[in-house]
Design a protein around this motif. Structure first.
Motif, PDB file in Angstrom:
ATOM      1  N   ALA A 167       0.834  -1.203   0.000  1.00  0.00           N
ATOM      2  CA  ALA A 167       0.000   0.000   0.000  1.00  0.00           C
ATOM      3  C   ALA A 167       0.870   1.254   0.000  1.00  0.00           C
ATOM      4  O   ALA A 167       0.580   2.225  -0.711  1.00  0.00           O
ATOM      5  N   ILE A 168       1.946   1.244   0.793  1.00  0.00           N
ATOM      6  CA  ILE A 168       2.860   2.389   0.818  1.00  0.00           C
ATOM      7  C   ILE A 168       3.480   2.604  -0.562  1.00  0.00           C
ATOM      8  O   ILE A 168       3.685   3.744  -0.997  1.00  0.00           O
ATOM      9  N   ASP A 169       3.725   1.507  -1.278  1.00  0.00           N
ATOM     10  CA  ASP A 169       4.287   1.630  -2.627  1.00  0.00           C
ATOM     11  C   ASP A 169       3.348   2.365  -3.583  1.00  0.00           C
ATOM     12  O   ASP A 169       3.798   2.922  -4.586  1.00  0.00           O
ATOM     13  N   THR A 170       2.043   2.348  -3.314  1.00  0.00           N
ATOM     14  CA  THR A 170       1.075   2.907  -4.263  1.00  0.00           C
ATOM     15  C   THR A 170       0.769   4.382  -4.034  1.00  0.00           C
ATOM     16  O   THR A 170       0.176   5.019  -4.903  1.00  0.00           O
ATOM     17  N   ILE A 171       1.137   4.951  -2.881  1.00  0.00           N
ATOM     18  CA  ILE A 171       0.554   6.244  -2.497  1.00  0.00           C
ATOM     19  C   ILE A 171       1.234   7.446  -3.131  1.00  0.00           C
ATOM     20  O   ILE A 171       0.663   8.533  -3.165  1.00  0.00           O
ATOM     21  N   GLY A 172       2.445   7.291  -3.637  1.00  0.00           N
ATOM     22  CA  GLY A 172       3.095   8.388  -4.345  1.00  0.00           C
ATOM     23  C   GLY A 172       3.602   9.489  -3.430  1.00  0.00           C
ATOM     24  O   GLY A 172       3.720   9.328  -2.216  1.00  0.00           O
ATOM     25  N   GLU A 173       3.889  10.647  -4.037  1.00  0.00           N
ATOM     26  CA  GLU A 173       4.466  11.761  -3.292  1.00  0.00           C
ATOM     27  C   GLU A 173       3.402  12.494  -2.485  1.00  0.00           C
ATOM     28  O   GLU A 173       2.216  12.448  -2.792  1.00  0.00           O
ATOM     29  N   GLY A 174       3.862  13.190  -1.437  1.00  0.00           N
ATOM     30  CA  GLY A 174       2.966  13.987  -0.610  1.00  0.00           C
ATOM     31  C   GLY A 174       3.118  13.667   0.858  1.00  0.00           C
ATOM     32  O   GLY A 174       3.958  12.867   1.267  1.00  0.00           O
ATOM     33  N   VAL A 175       2.297  14.315   1.652  1.00  0.00           N
ATOM     34  CA  VAL A 175       2.214  14.033   3.082  1.00  0.00           C
ATOM     35  C   VAL A 175       0.949  13.224   3.301  1.00  0.00           C
ATOM     36  O   VAL A 175      -0.153  13.650   2.929  1.00  0.00           O
ATOM     37  N   HIS A 176       1.100  12.055   3.924  1.00  0.00           N
ATOM     38  CA  HIS A 176      -0.003  11.103   4.029  1.00  0.00           C
ATOM     39  C   HIS A 176      -0.370  10.873   5.498  1.00  0.00           C
ATOM     40  O   HIS A 176       0.502  10.621   6.325  1.00  0.00           O
ATOM     41  N   HIS A 177      -1.651  10.930   5.780  1.00  0.00           N
ATOM     42  CA  HIS A 177      -2.172  10.635   7.117  1.00  0.00           C
ATOM     43  C   HIS A 177      -3.049   9.383   6.986  1.00  0.00           C
ATOM     44  O   HIS A 177      -4.087   9.409   6.326  1.00  0.00           O
ATOM     45  N   TRP A 178      -2.607   8.319   7.621  1.00  0.00           N
ATOM     46  CA  TRP A 178      -3.223   7.008   7.422  1.00  0.00           C
ATOM     47  C   TRP A 178      -3.903   6.565   8.720  1.00  0.00           C
ATOM     48  O   TRP A 178      -3.313   6.615   9.801  1.00  0.00           O
ATOM     49  N   VAL A 179      -5.163   6.107   8.603  1.00  0.00           N
ATOM     50  CA  VAL A 179      -5.907   5.618   9.752  1.00  0.00           C
ATOM     51  C   VAL A 179      -6.365   4.195   9.469  1.00  0.00           C
ATOM     52  O   VAL A 179      -6.992   3.926   8.437  1.00  0.00           O
ATOM     53  N   CYS A 180      -6.046   3.286  10.381  1.00  0.00           N
ATOM     54  CA  CYS A 180      -6.538   1.908  10.315  1.00  0.00           C
ATOM     55  C   CYS A 180      -7.564   1.738  11.423  1.00  0.00           C
ATOM     56  O   CYS A 180      -7.281   2.054  12.591  1.00  0.00           O
ATOM     57  N   SER A 181      -8.760   1.270  11.083  1.00  0.00           N
ATOM     58  CA  SER A 181      -9.814   1.104  12.088  1.00  0.00           C
ATOM     59  C   SER A 181     -10.374  -0.308  12.044  1.00  0.00           C
ATOM     60  O   SER A 181     -10.633  -0.847  10.971  1.00  0.00           O
ATOM     61  N   VAL A 182     -10.548  -0.885  13.243  1.00  0.00           N
ATOM     62  CA  VAL A 182     -11.077  -2.239  13.368  1.00  0.00           C
ATOM     63  C   VAL A 182     -12.160  -2.227  14.441  1.00  0.00           C
ATOM     64  O   VAL A 182     -11.857  -2.056  15.628  1.00  0.00           O
ATOM     65  N   PRO A 183     -13.442  -2.372  14.083  1.00  0.00           N
ATOM     66  CA  PRO A 183     -14.500  -2.443  15.100  1.00  0.00           C
ATOM     67  C   PRO A 183     -14.469  -3.795  15.808  1.00  0.00           C
ATOM     68  O   PRO A 183     -14.339  -4.838  15.165  1.00  0.00           O
ATOM     69  N   ILE A 195       3.037   9.653   7.161  1.00  0.00           N
ATOM     70  CA  ILE A 195       4.098   9.330   6.202  1.00  0.00           C
ATOM     71  C   ILE A 195       4.441  10.591   5.420  1.00  0.00           C
ATOM     72  O   ILE A 195       3.560  11.226   4.829  1.00  0.00           O
ATOM     73  N   ASP A 196       5.704  10.947   5.421  1.00  0.00           N
ATOM     74  CA  ASP A 196       6.173  12.095   4.656  1.00  0.00           C
ATOM     75  C   ASP A 196       6.926  11.582   3.432  1.00  0.00           C
ATOM     76  O   ASP A 196       8.042  11.072   3.535  1.00  0.00           O
ATOM     77  N   ALA A 197       6.285  11.707   2.262  1.00  0.00           N
ATOM     78  CA  ALA A 197       6.907  11.275   1.012  1.00  0.00           C
ATOM     79  C   ALA A 197       7.014  12.453   0.047  1.00  0.00           C
ATOM     80  O   ALA A 197       6.832  12.300  -1.159  1.00  0.00           O
ATOM     81  N   THR A 198       7.292  13.635   0.600  1.00  0.00           N
ATOM     82  CA  THR A 198       7.445  14.815  -0.258  1.00  0.00           C
ATOM     83  C   THR A 198       8.698  14.726  -1.118  1.00  0.00           C
ATOM     84  O   THR A 198       8.763  15.307  -2.194  1.00  0.00           O
ATOM     85  N   ASP A 199       9.697  14.020  -0.612  1.00  0.00           N
ATOM     86  CA  ASP A 199      10.897  13.746  -1.404  1.00  0.00           C
ATOM     87  C   ASP A 199      10.705  12.392  -2.080  1.00  0.00           C
ATOM     88  O   ASP A 199      10.553  11.368  -1.407  1.00  0.00           O
ATOM     89  N   PRO A 200      10.676  12.344  -3.419  1.00  0.00           N
ATOM     90  CA  PRO A 200      10.396  11.077  -4.105  1.00  0.00           C
ATOM     91  C   PRO A 200      11.419   9.990  -3.820  1.00  0.00           C
ATOM     92  O   PRO A 200      11.138   8.804  -4.027  1.00  0.00           O
ATOM     93  N   ASP A 201      12.584  10.352  -3.333  1.00  0.00           N
ATOM     94  CA  ASP A 201      13.626   9.355  -3.076  1.00  0.00           C
ATOM     95  C   ASP A 201      13.625   8.842  -1.626  1.00  0.00           C
ATOM     96  O   ASP A 201      14.345   7.892  -1.314  1.00  0.00           O
ATOM     97  N   THR A 202      12.837   9.499  -0.757  1.00  0.00           N
ATOM     98  CA  THR A 202      12.872   9.136   0.662  1.00  0.00           C
ATOM     99  C   THR A 202      11.458   9.139   1.242  1.00  0.00           C
ATOM    100  O   THR A 202      10.730  10.120   1.088  1.00  0.00           O
ATOM    101  N   VAL A 203      11.082   8.054   1.881  1.00  0.00           N
ATOM    102  CA  VAL A 203       9.806   7.978   2.597  1.00  0.00           C
ATOM    103  C   VAL A 203      10.118   7.970   4.084  1.00  0.00           C
ATOM    104  O   VAL A 203      10.812   7.076   4.580  1.00  0.00           O
TER     105      VAL A 203
END
Length: 298
Positions: A167-183, A195-203
Motif C-alpha cells: 500500500a505504501i508503494d502505491t501512495i506516491g508523493e505527498g504528506v499522508h495521514h493514514w488511519v486503520c480502524s477495526v471495530p 508518512i512524509d513522502a514529499t521527497d520522491p527518493d525518501t519515505v
C-alpha cells in the motif's frame, strides 16, 4: 576555609536537575474521585489539583529538570499494591507505583505546554498503548491452525506486513495521514500513521506507528474482523481522501462514494456532515497483493 557544605549542596542541586522525573497524573475526574477514598490523598477538588500539578511542572522545568507525565490509574494502582504487598494508603506506595509507570506505562514529556494540551496527548498515548497490547496479546494467543499447524498470529502479521508495504508503494508523493480502524463490538480500535513522502527518493515514517498499524491489520486478518484503511494525501496541488477495506486478506479499493460517506458521516450521531472545502474524495489505487507466499488457505 573551604565551604564543603556549600559545594555539596550545589552538587546535589546540579544532580537533582539532571535526574529525570515522572509525575503520575489523575487526568480524569472520576479517577480523581476514586483516589479520594485514601486518607493520605489530601486533595478534594480536581480542578485545584490540576492547577497545582501544572504549577509543579512549571517549577521543575524552570529549574532545568526533565519531567514526563504518566497517566495514574486507580484500578491499576490497587492491583499493583495487592501484587507487591504495599499498603495503598501511603504516599510512598503512590511514589513506587509512579516509578513503575515511568518504566512501563504511557507517558508524554512535559515541554512547557499547557496541561489542557498535554492531557489529550497523554490519553491518546494511553489508548495507543492499550490497543497495541490488546492486539499483540490476541495474536499471541490464537495458536496454530488445526489443519496445517501454521501459527495463525504469525501468518496474519506476515500478511499484514506485506499489505502495508504494498500500500505504501502505491501512495506516491505527498504528506499522508493514514488511519486503520477495526471495530470489535464494544469499541473501534484505531492506529494512526503519518508518512512524509514529499521527497520522491525518501519515505519518512515513524517505525513504531507503522508497527502498530501493521499489528492492528494483522488482528483483523487473524480474527476475521472488518477493517478499513483510509488515507488522506496532501500535496501542493491537491488534498485527496481514499482508502481500502480488508476482504479475504486482500485490500479492496473503496469507491469515491464510499469514502465520501465514511468521511462525511458523524461517528456518534450517524448524521451527514458537510464535506470539507477543497477535499477530493476518490477511489484508491489498486494494491498489488500477489504475495508469492499467498494467504493462509485454511
Amino acid at each position: 576555609m573551604t565551604d564543603t557544605h556549600g559545594r555539596t549542596s550545589s552538587a546535589r542541586h546540579i544532580l537533582r536537575r539532571e535526574m529525570p522525573g515522572t509525575i503520575g497524573l489523575l487526568a480524569d475526574e472520576q479517577d480523581f474521585t476514586e483516589m479520594r477514598r485514601y486518607r493520605t490523598f489530601t486533595f478534594d477538588d480536581h480542578q485545584a489539583y490540576l492547577r497545582q500539578a501544572e504549577a509543579l511542572l512549571k517549577s521543575l522545568a524552570a529549574a532545568g529538570g526533565h519531567t514526563t507525565v504518566a497517566l495514574f490509574d486507580p484500578e491499576e494502582y490497587a492491583e499493583f499494591c495487592a501484587e507487591t504487598g504495599l499498603e495503598p494508603d501511603t504516599p510512598s506506595s503512590r511514589t513506587r507505583f509512579t516509578a513503575e509507570l515511568a518504566a512501563t506505562g504511557p507517558s508524554v514529556p512535559y515541554e512547557g505546554q499547557p496541561l489542557a494540551d498535554l492531557v489529550p496527548d497523554l490519553v491518546e498515548e494511553a489508548v495507543r498503548q492499550a490497543t497495541w497490547e490488546y492486539a499483540s496479546s490476541v495474536l499471541a494467543r490464537i495458536g496454530p491452525c488445526t489443519l496445517c499447524g501454521q501459527d495463525l498470529g504469525r501468518a496474519a502479521f506476515a500478511r499484514a506486513s506485506y499489505l502495508v508495504a504494498r500500500a505504501i508503494d502505491t501512495i506516491g508523493e505527498g504528506v499522508h495521514h493514514w488511519v486503520c480502524s477495526v471495530p470489535t463490538g464494544r469499541e473501534t480500535l484505531l492506529a494512526l500513521l503519518h508518512i512524509d513522502a514529499t521527497d520522491p527518493d525518501t519515505v519518512r515514517l515513524d517505525e513504531t506507528a507503522a508497527m502498530e498499524l501493521t499489528i492492528l491489520l494483522a488482528l483483523a486478518i487473524a480474527i476475521s474482523k472488518p477493517c478499513a484503511l483510509v488515507l488522506r494525501t496532501v500535496t501542493p496541488d491537491s488534498d485527496r481522501v481514499y482508502g481500502w477495506r480488508l476482504k479475504d486478506e486482500r485490500l479492496e479499493q473503496l469507491t469515491a462514494s464510499q469514502v465520501f460517506d465514511a468521511y462525511c458521516t458523524d461517528a456518534s450521531s450517524g448524521e451527514l456532515k458537510a464535506p470539507e472545502p477543497g477535499v477530493e474524495y476518490c477511489t484508491a489505487p489498486e494494491v498489488d497483493d500477489s504475495d508469492p507466499e499467498g494467504r493462509h488457505q485454511h
